[in-house]
Motif scaffolding. Structure first.
Motif, short mmCIF file in Angstrom:
data_model
loop_
_atom_site.label_atom_id
_atom_site.label_comp_id
_atom_site.label_asym_id
_atom_site.label_seq_id
_atom_site.Cartn_x
_atom_site.Cartn_y
_atom_site.Cartn_z
N LYS A 212 68.22 20.94 47.85
CA LYS A 212 68.63 19.94 48.67
C LYS A 212 67.36 20.02 49.98
N PHE A 213 66.46 20.77 49.97
CA PHE A 213 65.60 20.89 51.06
C PHE A 213 64.43 20.39 50.69
N ILE A 214 64.24 20.29 49.18
CA ILE A 214 63.04 19.49 48.67
C ILE A 214 63.33 17.86 48.59
N CYS B 122 54.96 22.60 53.18
CA CYS B 122 56.08 21.83 53.35
C CYS B 122 55.35 20.60 53.76
N LYS B 123 54.30 20.22 54.35
CA LYS B 123 53.68 19.03 54.84
C LYS B 123 53.26 18.42 53.67
N LYS B 124 52.75 19.22 52.45
CA LYS B 124 52.17 18.46 51.27
C LYS B 124 53.45 18.07 50.38
N MET B 125 54.78 18.33 50.63
CA MET B 125 55.84 18.09 49.85
C MET B 125 56.34 16.45 50.21
N TYR B 126 55.85 15.91 51.23
CA TYR B 126 56.32 14.36 51.50
C TYR B 126 55.67 13.63 50.62
N SER C 125 62.84 17.48 40.90
CA SER C 125 61.98 18.00 41.50
C SER C 125 62.35 19.38 41.88
N LEU C 126 61.35 20.35 41.66
CA LEU C 126 61.68 21.74 41.98
C LEU C 126 60.39 22.23 42.34
#
Length: 512
Positions: free
Chosen positions: A82-84, A216-220, A121-122
């Motif tokens: 959910k967070f991803i 987390c910034k790289k996950m956008y 995605s994981l």
């Protein structure tokens, strides 16, 4: 106990040699081409979930998919998914988890297809690097290691290292961590945190939270698969895990790396910053500190030890087998049992070193010399356990069997260190032992002859070997004289091959 870390920088790799009291105990290599280090976190896609294996194959960018078992998902994988989804689409920009609503934990004995779907995605973390034909082993139960604590996202648990024995100290650390722990994150307190103050733990925690935010910034809108959090470089991760007050020097031959390491040591142990030194000499750093010599003598099939004993190490597909041999040592002990115990104790110390040095993993079977007394077998077992207590890899040692065998299992998370010690034969086809081993062999044979009380000894050898033994100060021959009070005459023989040598007595008779 002195510990030295010697770091050699090359164009494509960095080598790290850890010495304990002048003896090489660990050798690590960090290569630029290695994209999958233990601890790296990737955002990846599920290729296929396989109910029969209760596991999924995940595309992490390696030629073979990573293997993710249901038990490696972690109980809060639904919250992570959910967070991803919310972070990658830009709907969530607060990465602290304090306002994040958690999902229910997954069933402990559930089925992989109930949790994961193809193309999902994981976030996954490398727990075992690619070895042989296998792809990386991965987990989605993430952990970010610091100097004193380990940060575990999507958890609320606080645990303290079992190696901290004092209940009062465990309770103190738990109280301190509870006062600084951010919501939505679990914390594991590491052994080195023993005796530390809350300010030091909090500083470590803030560094880890900064790394989490950067990840987390790289996950956008990410590219799949891609590394979103890299483990520290091997030098920093080595220091983070093993650095303590027993370190006496860290020597580096590269100025950039020297600055990085000095800064890192300044952060984790300001009082020890002065032990980091930049090596500046025309003599290669591994030659200067005797590392090359130790590599040549430690990585072969046969490993020599003191008092004439030696090990034979064999590698098979299923396991590693180590045979202990007493050699042709003179027996000063009262009986065979005492001799066996003495050789076995020396061998146990060397075996513990060899396992770390080569990073041998899986099943290791050691054939020690048989001993009849139960107390001697217990003494050996306790000594081996004590010698392996510093080994960071998870391991288990079984007591000696009735055949005198000791079985060891040791976790391996990186490919085994395998160094070629044999060289091309200059006299023809095939391979021969490294020349440096020949010098050790000559020295061992000479000691045998001196013990047999041969008075005048002459050594005949190839001119190159003869020159090596007689040149310089102190030359090897001079050192023999200082050690044994016996002068050895050395004759160069043009007819000899490089590796050929013979000892003669005063009448010219060959004695070895």
């Amino acid at each position: 106990m002195d510990k030295e870390l010697i770091i050699r920088s090359g164009t494509s790799a960095v080598d790290f040699a850890l010495q304990k009291d002048g003896k090489l105990i660990e050798l690590n290599k960090e290569e630029d081409s290695n994209k999958f280090n233990v601890g790296d976190i990737f955002i990846a896609k599920i290729r296929k979930a396989v109910p029969g294996l209760n596991a999924a194959f995940v595309n992490v960018g390696y030629e073979k998919d990573g293997f993710l078992h249901y038990h490696d998902l972690g109980p809060q994988v639904s919250s992570m998914l959910k967070f991803i989804k919310r972070v990658s689409t830009g709907k969530l920009k607060d990465y602290s988890l304090k306002n994040f609503t958690f999902e229910k934990d997954i069933d402990k004995d559930g089925v992989i297809t109930d949790v994961l779907k193809s193309n999902q995605s994981l976030l996954v973390q490398v727990v075992k690097e690619p070895i042989s034909t296998k792809g990386p082993r991965i987990s989605s139960e993430l952990s970010i290691a610091g100097r004193y604590i380990v940060l575990v996202p999507f958890s609320n648990r606080i645990s303290v290292s079992q190696k901290i024995e004092s209940k009062e100290e465990k309770d103190r650390l738990k109280r301190l961590v509870k006062s600084i722990k951010p919501k939505g994150f679990g914390i594991i307190v590491r052994t080195v945190a023993e005796g530390k103050k809350v300010a030091e733990l909090d500083r470590d925690l803030q560094n880890l939270m900064d790394r989490w935010t950067g990840m987390c910034k790289k996950m956008y809108k990410p590219h799949h698969p891609s590394k979103v959090l890299g483990e520290l470089n091997r030098a920093s991760s080595l220091l983070r895990d093993i650095f303590n007050d027993s370190f006496t020097s860290i020597t580096v031959d590269d100025e950039t790396l020297y600055t990085q390491i000095k800064d890192y040591v300044g952060e984790i142990a300001p009082s020890k910053e002065s032990i980091v030194k930049l090596y500046q000499s025309n003599v290669p750093i591994f030659e200067k500190y005797g590392i090359e010599r130790q590599i040549k003598t430690s990585f072969g099939r046969t490993v020599s030890m003191s008092k004439g004993a030696y090990l034979v190490i064999e590698h098979t597909e299923a396991m590693h087998v180590i045979d202990v041999n007493s050699g042709n040592r003179s027996n000063k002990s009262r009986n065979q049992e005492d001799t066996a115990l003495e050789v076995n104790m020396i061998s146990a110390t060397e075996i513990a070193r060899q396992l770390r040095l080569r990073d041998m993993g899986g099943i290791i079977v050691v054939d020690f010399i048989d001993m009849g007394k139960a107390e001697n077998r217990k003494t050996l077992f306790d000594h081996l356990r004590n010698e392996m207590s510093d080994d960071r890899a998870k391991h288990k040692i079984l007591p000696p069997s009735k055949f005198g065998l000791i079985q060891i299992t040791r976790q391996r998370v990186r490919p085994e260190m395998n160094i070629k010690t044999r060289e091309d034969n200059p006299n023809g086809t095939g391979e021969i032992e490294a020349p440096i081993l020949l010098i050790n062999k000559i020295k061992t044979d000479l000691e045998k002859l001196i013990k047999k009380d041969h008075k005048k000894i002459t050594l005949s050898a190839h001119p190159f070997i003869a020159a090596f033994l007689t040149k310089g100060f102190p030359s090897p021959r001079s050192q023999w004289f200082l050690d044994h009070k016996r002068w050895v005459k050395i004759l160069p023989r043009d007819a000899y091959t490089y590796m050929e040598y013979h000892f003669h007595d005063k009448e010219g008779n060959e004695i070895l």
